[in-house]
Motif scaffolding. Structure first.
Motif, PDB file in Angstrom:
ATOM      1  N   LEU A  19       0.835  -1.208   0.000  1.00  0.00           N
ATOM      2  CA  LEU A  19       0.000   0.000   0.000  1.00  0.00           C
ATOM      3  C   LEU A  19       0.872   1.261   0.000  1.00  0.00           C
ATOM      4  O   LEU A  19       0.561   2.244  -0.673  1.00  0.00           O
ATOM      5  N   ILE A  20       1.982   1.210   0.744  1.00  0.00           N
ATOM      6  CA  ILE A  20       2.853   2.391   0.805  1.00  0.00           C
ATOM      7  C   ILE A  20       3.450   2.675  -0.566  1.00  0.00           C
ATOM      8  O   ILE A  20       3.689   3.820  -0.930  1.00  0.00           O
ATOM      9  N   SER A  24      -1.621   6.675  -4.264  1.00  0.00           N
ATOM     10  CA  SER A  24      -2.659   7.443  -3.580  1.00  0.00           C
ATOM     11  C   SER A  24      -2.269   7.711  -2.130  1.00  0.00           C
ATOM     12  O   SER A  24      -1.851   6.809  -1.405  1.00  0.00           O
ATOM     13  N   LEU A  26      -4.118   8.399   0.455  1.00  0.00           N
ATOM     14  CA  LEU A  26      -4.933   7.712   1.459  1.00  0.00           C
ATOM     15  C   LEU A  26      -4.443   6.278   1.645  1.00  0.00           C
ATOM     16  O   LEU A  26      -4.322   5.792   2.764  1.00  0.00           O
ATOM     17  N   ARG A  27      -4.117   5.618   0.522  1.00  0.00           N
ATOM     18  CA  ARG A  27      -3.633   4.237   0.623  1.00  0.00           C
ATOM     19  C   ARG A  27      -2.304   4.185   1.378  1.00  0.00           C
ATOM     20  O   ARG A  27      -2.053   3.260   2.142  1.00  0.00           O
ATOM     21  N   ILE A  29      -1.378   6.094   3.779  1.00  0.00           N
ATOM     22  CA  ILE A  29      -1.640   6.204   5.221  1.00  0.00           C
ATOM     23  C   ILE A  29      -2.231   4.896   5.750  1.00  0.00           C
ATOM     24  O   ILE A  29      -1.871   4.425   6.830  1.00  0.00           O
ATOM     25  N   LEU A  30      -3.130   4.299   4.969  1.00  0.00           N
ATOM     26  CA  LEU A  30      -3.670   2.994   5.381  1.00  0.00           C
ATOM     27  C   LEU A  30      -2.539   1.996   5.562  1.00  0.00           C
ATOM     28  O   LEU A  30      -2.500   1.236   6.529  1.00  0.00           O
ATOM     29  N   SER A  33      -0.633   2.476   8.765  1.00  0.00           N
ATOM     30  CA  SER A  33      -1.412   2.005   9.923  1.00  0.00           C
ATOM     31  C   SER A  33      -1.311   0.489  10.051  1.00  0.00           C
ATOM     32  O   SER A  33      -1.109  -0.032  11.157  1.00  0.00           O
ATOM     33  N   ILE A  34      -1.439  -0.203   8.924  1.00  0.00           N
ATOM     34  CA  ILE A  34      -1.381  -1.668   8.988  1.00  0.00           C
ATOM     35  C   ILE A  34       0.001  -2.122   9.474  1.00  0.00           C
ATOM     36  O   ILE A  34       0.123  -3.022  10.307  1.00  0.00           O
ATOM     37  N   ILE A  35       1.054  -1.467   8.943  1.00  0.00           N
ATOM     38  CA  ILE A  35       2.409  -1.845   9.383  1.00  0.00           C
ATOM     39  C   ILE A  35       2.567  -1.614  10.878  1.00  0.00           C
ATOM     40  O   ILE A  35       3.153  -2.438  11.599  1.00  0.00           O
ATOM     41  N   THR A  84      -0.264   9.333  12.589  1.00  0.00           N
ATOM     42  CA  THR A  84      -1.361   9.108  11.645  1.00  0.00           C
ATOM     43  C   THR A  84      -2.194  10.368  11.496  1.00  0.00           C
ATOM     44  O   THR A  84      -2.556  10.770  10.381  1.00  0.00           O
ATOM     45  N   ALA A  85      -2.496  10.980  12.631  1.00  0.00           N
ATOM     46  CA  ALA A  85      -3.285  12.216  12.574  1.00  0.00           C
ATOM     47  C   ALA A  85      -2.567  13.257  11.738  1.00  0.00           C
ATOM     48  O   ALA A  85      -3.150  13.919  10.875  1.00  0.00           O
ATOM     49  N   LEU A  88      -2.690  12.397   8.049  1.00  0.00           N
ATOM     50  CA  LEU A  88      -4.009  12.629   7.469  1.00  0.00           C
ATOM     51  C   LEU A  88      -4.221  14.100   7.165  1.00  0.00           C
ATOM     52  O   LEU A  88      -4.642  14.484   6.072  1.00  0.00           O
ATOM     53  N   SER A  91      -2.139  15.229   4.265  1.00  0.00           N
ATOM     54  CA  SER A  91      -2.659  14.881   2.943  1.00  0.00           C
ATOM     55  C   SER A  91      -3.874  15.746   2.617  1.00  0.00           C
ATOM     56  O   SER A  91      -4.065  16.156   1.466  1.00  0.00           O
TER      57      SER A  91
END
Lengths: 112, 800
Positions: A19-20, A24, A26-27, A29-30, A33-35, A84-85, A88, A91
């Motif tokens: 995803l990184i 995109s 947003l992807r 950042i997702l 978070s998963i990592i 993360t904040a 977000l 972005s």
């Protein structure tokens, strides 16, 4: 259990990395978070799973799980929340200013 | 901290105040007057050492700097250092006096000029008075840096910048080579002190690093002293203001290499490699410099090549003289002591006559507006004092009596004749080359010395070619060259004053083993009788005079040499290619896309961690102490995998965000199972807030684009991410399989006694590691501020 957890963590890392590496925002950042979930679980697994009661002294358990990884993870969760904040909002702001959420279109100055 | 240390440091300290003095007193008082005090004081201070040093004493003061590493600021004064110290401060004082009249206080940035100059002076004193090789190295590089700044003093000119860069690249290259040589020396002897190395010469000569260390240190000396083929930086360094050329690029800095060779002679001297390298390179440089000087049309260019040539002469003498250490005691050794004496003597003489010549050229440049020989001429009657000084300086350079250059030139001839008779070091075959090269180079030296005087001062005065109307310089500008020119004559008539008080102790520190034997005895006299040396000089004058007269007939030979094969051409094309190559290399991987950089990071992660696991063979697959898995946990793991995969393949953003939220809550359930109640609580709260935040931003961010709704499939990215996943899993396996240490957590189980807390995790966070937590809160604050700023500030204006 540890083996299963290790594989799970590996899957998290693989998905997060993929995803990184997309364009995109947003992807991305997702993915981070998963990592970070993966990292938390990894630290917890490293401390040994289910070797005793929860690390609270008032209870009647004779041994406790390792409290040190838990303290580390607690810190990590909070810091992760902060980053993360920030990501977000970053972005959001860059989309407002640049009109795109595609990192390959976010080029710097002319003379780069 | 002794007075000696203060002496070395005072130029640096005073440099701090120079800009202030400039600010307050310029243009009423020329800043140079304040600066002049420093070298004068140090010069007087050093003069006081002469009686003690000449009777064989040395001075040593240590100041602790990094004692645990054996690196101390050790100041050490002996004969060799003292000669250099006197040159640095003596010539320095004269140059500053000269610069007061040369550098206009209305137009020039004097504060910069004098700060650099003082920095150089301090660094140079540090080089010659340091006993610790690492300290010496630091000062050595400082001289390179200050030289760089001074050459680029008129940084608006492209040629200045080019010359500065060239000198920097070459001398720093040599400096680094020298540093590695020094490190090898300290590896052999286990000390950083030069004097302690002298006591272990046997260890060094038998060590297998002897030759590499010698070559590396010589690289440092040769680059600094502009020896062939590193000499190309010196002519371009002439872009510096003339006082600087006189000071750094003829009298002092370029002699740092000479100093280093002299200082290292007790260690390396006596070996045939040292003899051949130092004397051979010296002789080649001597010939190369003198031949090239003749073709120059710029007076400063001519002086630059002449400096290169003279430095080669001094260097070759040091090489020849090192044979004295081979012989040890006896008459042979005595003959080679003459060479060392001649080298130091000629170095002093060179500083006097070359310094005065540079100053005269500066005067000509200043008063006529040009240094081009083709435009100058007939200045003898207009500038009689300058003419006299030029005659004295040039004739000394050509080696004519009654000037000091004659004596040292005769001693040089003695040494090369002596060297040609040497039967060691394979000299039987090549020995005859020594006097031949020396003699040919002397002929060319004679020719360019004559060009310097007669082409500028005789012939027809050509006022139409000059920018200014020529006139004699103000007296202030003439004082310094007059003093130097008088020294040129005085030294000729009273050479033994210099010999007794300066040369003898200096030679003693170059050849300490001979000095202990007490056989260094010298009497220098101007007249040796009708010997071979004198006939050689007469030959030089006759042939040189003839060649000078018919210069126009044969000077065209120089044009036969192909222009694209010069050393400069080699340097320039080398530099261009290096720049082009490094640019294309950098452009190759610096794509400007952050994605690529992240891919490099992950790629490195895979290679490095995976490689380490492989190389150390630490991959273990030991599942014996695994905790059991029950159905509930298995279901949870499955659910988490599903959630993570959903995030990956989600077609709409909402699905992805919700899947991530699910994942977070599942993780907190895991924490419950694994007896981590604090984590579960925190994770629940944070996950809720994060999901809310995601949804907020989601509202503002654009939808996934039509063609990127699905995550695009990129094979390379897939390989990288799967690689990362596998490495992490393997890493986790191996960490689980090998437990090297017992957990340290038991310490914290006494939390109640130690911190009065029953919750161990909390006590770690707020008590045991309280400061960490405080810093964590600090990070949160910064992030909060960042969030607030990015949402609130400045956006409205832009949107409008």
């Amino acid at each position: 259990m540890e083996t299963l957890m290790s594989i799970l963590v590996g899957v998290f890392f693989a998905i997060g990395t993929y995803l990184i590496l997309t364009k995109s925002l947003l992807r991305i950042i997702l993915g981070t978070s998963i990592i970070s979930h993966g990292v938390h679980l990894l630290i917890l697994t490293m401390g040994g799973l289910k070797t005793g009661g929860p690390p609270l002294l008032g209870l009647d358990s004779l041994s406790f799980t390792d409290a040190l990884p838990q303290a580390l993870i607690l810190t990590a969760i909070v810091i992760n929340f902060a980053t993360t904040a920030l990501f977000l909002v970053l972005s959001y702001r860059s989309y407002k200013l640049l009109g795109t959420d595609d990192t390959s279109q976010m080029r710097g100055n002319e003379d780069e | 901290m002794s007075l000696l240390h203060i002496m070395i440091l005072i130029p640096f300290i005073f440099a701090i105040f120079v800009p202030l003095l400039y600010k307050f007193f310029n243009p009423r008082i020329h800043t140079g007057w304040f600066v002049l005090i420093i070298p004068v004081i140090i010069f007087i201070y050093l003069i006081r050492f002469i009686p003690g040093i000449s009777s064989g004493e040395t001075m040593y003061h240590s100041m602790a700097w990094m004692p645990s590493f054996g690196i101390n600021f050790d100041a050490y004064v002996d004969g060799l250092g003292l000669v250099f110290g006197l040159l640095i401060t003596g010539i320095g004082a004269l140059v500053i006096l000269y610069s007061i009249y040369y550098m206009s206080k209305e137009r020039e940035a004097l504060h910069n000029f004098y700060v650099y100059l003082l920095m150089f002076m301090g660094a140079m004193l540090g080089v010659v008075f340091s006993d610790n090789i690492l300290v010496l190295y630091v000062f050595w590089e400082l001289t390179s840096i200050s030289s760089f700044l001074l050459i680029a003093y008129w940084y608006q000119r492209e040629k200045s910048r080019y010359g500065a860069q060239k000198s920097m690249l070459i001398t720093i290259f040599g400096g680094l080579a020298m540093l590695s040589g020094f490190i090898m020396l300290s590896m052999m002897t286990d000390t950083y002190s030069i004097r302690e190395m002298f006591t272990q010469i046997n260890v060094i000569t038998e060590h297998h690093l002897f030759l590499p260390a010698m070559i590396l240190i010589l690289l440092g000396a040769f680059t600094k002293s502009a020896q062939f083929p590193f000499s190309i930086w010196l002519p371009d360094a002439m872009e510096a203001p003339t006082p600087i050329s006189a000071y750094l690029h003829s009298a002092t800095m370029v002699k740092a290499g000479i100093y280093l060779v002299a200082r290292m002679t007790p260690i390396f001297g006596g070996s045939s490699e040292w003899f051949w390298l130092v004397s051979g390179i010296g002789l080649i440089t001597l010939l190369y410099g003198s031949i090239n000087a003749v073709r120059q049309t710029d007076l400063k260019g001519l002086l630059a090549y002449s400096t290169i040539s003279q430095l080669g002469l001094i260097m070759s003498l040091l090489g020849i003289g090192s044979a004295a250490l081979y012989f040890g005691y006896g008459r042979e050794a005595d003959l080679y002591v003459v060479a060392i004496t001649a080298s130091i003597f000629h170095m002093i003489n060179h500083s006097t006559f070359k310094g005065s010549l540079f100053m005269v050229v500066g005067i000509i440049d200043h008063e006529t507006g040009t240094r081009d020989i083709r435009r100058l001429g007939g200045l003898m009657t207009i500038m009689p004092i300058s003419f006299t000084i030029a005659v004295i300086g040039s004739f000394a350079m050509a080696g004519l009596p009654p000037f000091n250059g004659f004596i040292s030139k005769e001693m040089f001839f003695t040494s090369v004749l002596e060297a040609s008779k040497l039967t060691e070091f394979n000299m039987e075959t090549f020995g005859i080359l020594f006097p031949v090269i020396a003699w040919v180079a002397s002929v060319f030296t004679f020719i360019y010395s004559m060009i310097l005087v007669f082409k500028t001062f005789r012939g027809k005065y050509k006022p139409e070619k000059l920018e200014k109307k020529a006139h004699e310089a103000p007296i202030g500008m003439l004082i310094s060259p007059i003093i130097l020119a008088s020294l040129v004559v005085i030294i000729f008539f009273f050479p033994n004053i210099i010999a007794d008080y300066l040369l003898k102790p200096a030679v003693a520190s170059v050849l300490p083993s001979l000095a202990e034997g007490g056989i260094i005895d010298m009497k220098i006299s101007a007249w040796h009788g009708w010997n071979t040396e004198l006939f050689m000089t007469i030959g030089v004058v006759v042939l040189g005079g003839l060649m000078y007269m018919y210069l126009k007939k044969w000077v065209g030979i120089y044009r036969l040499y192909p222009q694209n094969m010069t050393l400069n051409q080699l340097y320039n094309s080398g530099l261009d290619h290096a720049q082009g190559w490094s640019k294309s290399l950098t452009d190759g991987y610096m794509t400007g896309y952050i994605r690529d950089y992240i891919a490099y990071l992950f790629g490195f992660f895979i290679l490095f961690i995976g490689g380490t696991l492989l190389v150390t063979q630490s991959i273990t697959l030991d599942f014996s102490n695994n905790a059991p898995v029950n159905v509930f946990e298995g279901a949870l793991v499955l659910a988490m995998m599903t959630a993570a995969v959903t995030v990956l393949f989600a077609k709409t953003r909402l699905t992805a965000i919700i899947a991530l939220g699910v994942l977070g809550y599942l993780v907190s359930m895991f924490f419950v199972i694994f007896r981590a109640p604090d984590l579960a609580l925190t994770q629940l709260v944070v996950e809720t807030v994060t999901t809310a935040l995601f949804l907020l931003c989601f509202y503002h961010l654009p939808k996934f684009k039509e063609h990127t709704k699905r995550v695009p499939l990129k094979p390379l990215n897939l390989v990288i991410s799967i690689g990362v996943g596998i490495i992490v899993t393997l890493f986790a396996f191996s960490a689980n399989g090998t437990r090297l240490f017992d957990p340290i957590a038991s310490y914290y189980e006494d939390a109640y006694e130690l911190a009065g807390a029953k919750n161990i995790v909390n006590s770690i966070l707020v008590d045991f590691r309280g400061i960490d937590t405080m810093l964590e809160i600090f990070v949160l604050c910064i992030a909060g501020l960042g969030v607030y700023t990015m949402i609130k500030l400045g956006l409205d204006r832009r949107e409008k």
